[in-house]
Structures are given as C-alpha cells and as structure tokens.
Motif scaffolding. Sequence first.
Motif, PDB file in Angstrom:
ATOM      1  N   ILE A  59      -5.995   4.539   1.942  1.00 60.75           N
ATOM      2  CA  ILE A  59      -5.585   5.232   3.357  1.00 60.75           C
ATOM      3  C   ILE A  59      -3.966   4.774   3.606  1.00 60.75           C
ATOM      4  O   ILE A  59      -3.466   5.426   3.858  1.00 60.75           O
ATOM      5  N   ARG A  60      -3.976   3.200   3.653  1.00 63.51           N
ATOM      6  CA  ARG A  60      -2.599   2.772   4.314  1.00 63.51           C
ATOM      7  C   ARG A  60      -1.728   3.063   3.143  1.00 63.51           C
ATOM      8  O   ARG A  60      -0.437   3.460   3.479  1.00 63.51           O
ATOM      9  N   SER A  61      -1.988   2.949   1.902  1.00 64.03           N
ATOM     10  CA  SER A  61      -0.720   3.294   0.858  1.00 64.03           C
ATOM     11  C   SER A  61      -0.182   4.634   1.054  1.00 64.03           C
ATOM     12  O   SER A  61       0.987   4.912   0.872  1.00 64.03           O
ATOM     13  N   LEU A  62      -1.312   5.635   1.325  1.00 66.04           N
ATOM     14  CA  LEU A  62      -1.049   7.140   1.402  1.00 66.04           C
ATOM     15  C   LEU A  62      -0.033   7.127   2.657  1.00 66.04           C
ATOM     16  O   LEU A  62       1.004   8.111   2.610  1.00 66.04           O
ATOM     17  N   ARG A  63      -0.519   6.660   3.678  1.00 66.81           N
ATOM     18  CA  ARG A  63       0.596   6.586   4.807  1.00 66.81           C
ATOM     19  C   ARG A  63       1.893   6.099   4.845  1.00 66.81           C
ATOM     20  O   ARG A  63       2.806   6.947   5.128  1.00 66.81           O
TER      21      ARG A  63
END
Length: 201
Positions: A59-63
């Motif tokens: 989720i963090r990498s996608l953001r």
Amino acid sequence: MTAQEERQEATSNPDQILGALMRQARKDRGLSMHVVATKAGLSVGLISQIERGLTSPSIRSLRLLADAIGVPVESFFTDVQPDVSVDEEAQFIVRPANRRLLDLRRAGITMQITTPRTRGDLQMFLTEIEPGAYSGPELDTHDGEEAGVVMAGQLDLWLGEKRFHLFEGDAFRYRASTPHRYGNPGKTVTRVHWVYTPPIY
C-alpha cells in the motif's frame, strides 16, 4: 497496444491491469522508470515487476509511485462492474455495483472505495485482507487521521512499536503521522471499513 486493450486482455489478472494503468500513466507524463524510481525511493526492478504484473506493490509503495508519477492513487482503481452507468445520484450515493476496486492479488488485499466520486474531506474504503496478508513490511506515515471498524475476522494493527490485536466489532482511530501498518493474523478473510481524512487516494 493501448492501456484499454491491455486491460481487456488481462481482465482475469488484476496485477496486469494495475501494471498497465501504471505504465500508461508514467508514459503519458514522459517519465522513465529511473526517474519514477528516484522520486519514489524504490528500485527500477520493483517498478518493472509491478508494470509487468509480476508482483503487487505494498500500500505504501503504491502511494509513493502515484506521487512520483503525479496521479492520484484512485486512478489505479477500476470499476467493480465496468458496464454499470453512473447516474445523477452518484454525487451522494454509492451502490455496490458503482464502487471502484483496487485488487492487489499477490499482496492479498482488495480495497473498494465506498465514497462518491465527488471530492470531499474524507474517503471510505471496504478493505478485505486474506489470511496471512499484510499492508507491507514497512511502517507508513502521511497527513491526517485514519479510523475504522473491523467488520469480520481479525486485524493486527501496528502503531509505532505497539501492536494491537482487534476482532470483529472493534474500532480504531489514530493520527496518520504515527508510523503504522496492518495485517490479518487469522485463518479467515478480514473485512475492515476504513476512513481516511483528508483523502489520500
């Protein structure tokens, strides 16, 4: 092949759909993988794997990738039922068929936006987490607040160095500047209705 053609070809593989959308967004802005990797603080190899549908981002990498490319994360969501029309009530009401979906198949997480497409001060998601799946190995931080309620299953929630074990019916709220991550330690699917303010997707 256009992004739409790639999406039609890869309807059974959400990772390929996400990868095609991300690659098209990057190319539309004339950005190389190297530039995006530098801006996001991620490796070119990881971005290549995501764009080819070989892995799901955390989720963090996608953001971080959305920020580096210059698009909102919600641009990587797809319609739950693509052929359902959106009528005038859609500025206030979200029917199940009108939700937008982010399916991170390999990460074991799906997110459906349950707020209207119009901009507002908060955003809600119905998140499903497969047994053993986690939002990612790293703790995340951003502006605003997060809150939610566990609708089914169990949820491990890390806030800084503290780990909280939640069950169906338990609710939470925290400042999103607190390093956080979450996961499903149970043997059944966990469902959480999540609220973010301000919207980060």
